[in-house]
Scaffold this active site. Structure first.
Site, PDB file in Angstrom:
ATOM      1  CG  ASP A  19      -1.709   1.230   1.458  1.00 30.00           C
ATOM      2  OD1 ASP A  19      -2.938   0.974   1.321  1.00 30.00           O
ATOM      3  OD2 ASP A  19      -1.473   2.375   1.520  1.00 30.00           O
ATOM      4  CG  ASP A 114      -3.070   3.455  -1.734  1.00 31.11           C
ATOM      5  OD1 ASP A 114      -4.018   2.604  -1.440  1.00 31.11           O
ATOM      6  OD2 ASP A 114      -2.484   3.774  -0.785  1.00 31.11           O
ATOM      7  CD  GLU A 115      -5.476  -0.841   0.073  1.00 27.73           C
ATOM      8  OE1 GLU A 115      -5.540  -1.815   0.672  1.00 27.73           O
ATOM      9  OE2 GLU A 115      -6.029   0.319   0.249  1.00 27.73           O
TER      10      GLU A 115
HETATM   11  N1  DCP Z   1      -8.782   8.320  -0.136  1.00 28.95           N
HETATM   12  C1  DCP Z   1      -9.768   9.427  -0.367  1.00 28.95           C
HETATM   13  N2  DCP Z   1     -10.714   9.265   0.748  1.00 28.95           N
HETATM   14  C2  DCP Z   1     -10.611   8.661   1.805  1.00 28.95           C
HETATM   15  C3  DCP Z   1      -9.547   7.821   1.898  1.00 28.95           C
HETATM   16  C4  DCP Z   1      -8.626   7.847   0.874  1.00 28.95           C
HETATM   17  O1  DCP Z   1      -9.878   9.965  -1.383  1.00 28.95           O
HETATM   18  N3  DCP Z   1     -11.410   8.877   2.977  1.00 28.95           N
HETATM   19  C5  DCP Z   1      -7.688   8.435  -1.221  1.00 28.95           C
HETATM   20  C6  DCP Z   1      -6.677   9.345  -0.887  1.00 28.95           C
HETATM   21  C7  DCP Z   1      -5.446   8.433  -0.502  1.00 28.95           C
HETATM   22  C8  DCP Z   1      -5.931   6.957  -1.362  1.00 28.95           C
HETATM   23  O2  DCP Z   1      -7.121   7.060  -1.723  1.00 28.95           O
HETATM   24  O3  DCP Z   1      -4.147   8.810  -0.779  1.00 28.95           O
HETATM   25  C9  DCP Z   1      -5.365   5.768  -0.635  1.00 28.95           C
HETATM   26  O4  DCP Z   1      -6.080   5.679   0.448  1.00 28.95           O
HETATM   27  P1  DCP Z   1      -5.306   4.974   1.888  1.00 28.95           P
HETATM   28  O5  DCP Z   1      -6.142   4.543   2.742  1.00 28.95           O
HETATM   29  O6  DCP Z   1      -4.395   3.893   1.513  1.00 28.95           O
HETATM   30  O7  DCP Z   1      -4.558   6.248   2.606  1.00 28.95           O
HETATM   31  P2  DCP Z   1      -3.029   7.108   2.094  1.00 28.95           P
HETATM   32  O8  DCP Z   1      -2.418   6.150   0.996  1.00 28.95           O
HETATM   33  O9  DCP Z   1      -3.393   8.436   1.879  1.00 28.95           O
HETATM   34  O10 DCP Z   1      -2.332   6.932   3.413  1.00 28.95           O
HETATM   35  P3  DCP Z   1      -1.750   5.722   4.186  1.00 28.95           P
HETATM   36  O11 DCP Z   1      -0.163   5.797   4.223  1.00 28.95           O
HETATM   37  O12 DCP Z   1      -2.194   5.509   5.552  1.00 28.95           O
HETATM   38  O13 DCP Z   1      -2.038   4.505   3.330  1.00 28.95           O
HETATM   39 MG    MG Z   2      -2.053   4.262   0.980  1.00 25.74          MG
HETATM   40 MG    MG Z   3      -4.806   2.124   0.609  1.00 26.46          MG
END
Ligand code: DCP
Ligand code: MG
Ligand code: MG
Length: 368
Positions: A19, A114-115
């Site tokens: 991820d 992203d994962e």
């Molecule tokens: N996303 C979004 N709204 C949310 C959660 C996530 O638009 N409520 C989008 C933005 C994030 C992407 O999806 O960048 C990936 O979600 P993740 O949950 O993997 O979160 P991040 O990659 O941002 O952070 P982490 O380092 O915790 O994985």
């Molecule tokens: Mg992420």
């Molecule tokens: Mg994710």
């Protein structure tokens, strides 16, 4: 890496969950290096009641997280830098990372942009073990995309997913075969896939806070509390999760949509967008060897009214140009309304039974 990289005993699966760290925000920091080391969020403007989609780890130090209102994020951190989302870029980065994953194994199951899960069980050789594969994966992603992923290695999907979250950002967590309970038991119940805030609250009210406490309940208790999911939830407490990594779900449709930076009623701009979206969908279909018979156009007008128009063709289509022909024609029939649009989407459905043939072949080829 402190983790033990020695070989796995036979009969264990090796699943990786990977991820991106702060995905949208990290892409912005990568592309605008002046933002490196700064609290950055991606999301809508606070005056438009925007919310935070992604927060850099520097922003998280101020208590900012996904889904909070942008106005609150600014109150928590006045020097915050906000970037508007660039979905096209994130989608392209996502395609690239999935290709990197597929260069390691065809058994890749994307979960979101992203994962993904990777099944690397069969990749073990005298020199290569799952923890080393995970390390290589991180290196490759960094070398090719200048972005960090966090990776979890486990003997099942649920363990791998929980593990990838343990050492974010830029982390690697290996839960070796036989150590699942040691790893899971101290964690809070909500770490388990499918246990959301409401269930957590209920479990906590029974005095059940950790996975260990939950694991101690007997089967009949699980049955009365989790119904048809009781067995899978109970098994997950022990790290047992038989779900296979599937290369793509039984999808009923593939689609792509985009929110316009500025609302538009310009036929040329709208047609260009429809062609681009058709191209996205065409690529998804081609890479999977699927064709479909129904093309759908989705439009959301400036006053937030969403409408869809669809048409079925006689022979299944797959090529971007064929999808675009139908989608543009559907659009042409709407243009007389002279509406201004804020969102445009194109989708294809109506797939034949060939949908899984490619995966089935890959699996046979790999000797599964
Ligand atoms: N996303 C979004 N709204 C949310 C959660 C996530 O638009 N409520 C989008 C933005 C994030 C992407 O999806 O960048 C990936 O979600 P993740 O949950 O993997 O979160 P991040 O990659 O941002 O952070 P982490 O380092 O915790 O994985
Ligand atoms: Mg992420
Ligand atoms: Mg994710």
């Amino acid at each position: 890496m402190a983790a033990d990289a020695s070989h796995y005993p036979e009969d264990y699966r090796a699943i990786i969950h990977a991820d991106f760290d702060a995905f949208y925000a990290s892409v912005e920091q990568r592309d605008y290096p002046e933002l490196i080391g700064k609290p950055v969020v991606v999301g809508g403007k606070s005056e438009n009641r925007g919310v935070v989609a992604s927060a850099s780890y520097e922003a998280r130090a101020f208590g900012i997280s996904s889904a909070i209102p942008m106005s609150r994020a600014y109150r928590l951190c006045p020097q915050l830098v906000r970037k508007p989302p660039r979905f096209e870029v994130y989608r392209s980065v996502s395609n690239k990372v999935m290709d990197i994953f597929r260069s390691i194994t065809p058994l890749v199951e994307p979960l979101s942009l992203d994962e993904a899960y990777l099944d690397v069980t069969r990749l073990e050789t005298s020199e290569i073990t799952p923890p080393l594969i995970a390390q290589e994966l991180k290196k490759k992603v960094w070398a090719e995309l200048s972005l960090t992923i966090s990776v979890g290695v486990g003997t099942s999907k649920c363990v791998a997913k929980i593990a990838s979250d343990m050492n974010k950002p830029d982390g690697i967590t290996v839960v070796r075969p036989g150590t699942e309970r040691e790893f899971l038991f101290p964690l809070p119940v909500q770490s388990i896939w499918g246990i959301g805030p409401k269930t957590t609250e209920r479990l906590n009210s029974f005095g059940i806070n950790t996975i260990e406490q939950l694991s101690k309940r007997d089967i009949s208790w699980f049955e009365s509390n989790f119904g048809s999911n009781s067995l899978s939830v109970r098994n997950m407490c022990f790290g047992e999760d038989p779900r296979p990594v599937v290369t793509h779900r039984e999808r009923k449709s593939f689609s792509s949509e985009t929110t316009l930076v500025d609302d538009s009623d310009d036929p040329e701009i709208l047609r260009e967008i429809v062609i681009r979206l058709s191209n996205d969908v065409g690529q998804s279909l081609s890479s999977r060897g699927i064709s479909g018979k129904t093309v759908k156009l989705k439009l959301r007008s400036s006053d937030f009214i969403t409408s869809t128009r669809q048409r079925s063709v006689l022979e299944p289509i797959q090529l971007s140009s064929e999808i675009a022909d139908v989608a543009v024609d559907l659009l042409n029939h709407e243009l007389y309304k002279k509406n201004s649009y804020r969102l445009v989407g194109v989708g294809v459905s109506g797939f034949g039974s060939l949908e899984n043939s490619q995966d089935a072949m890959q699996l046979r080829f790999k000797g599964f």
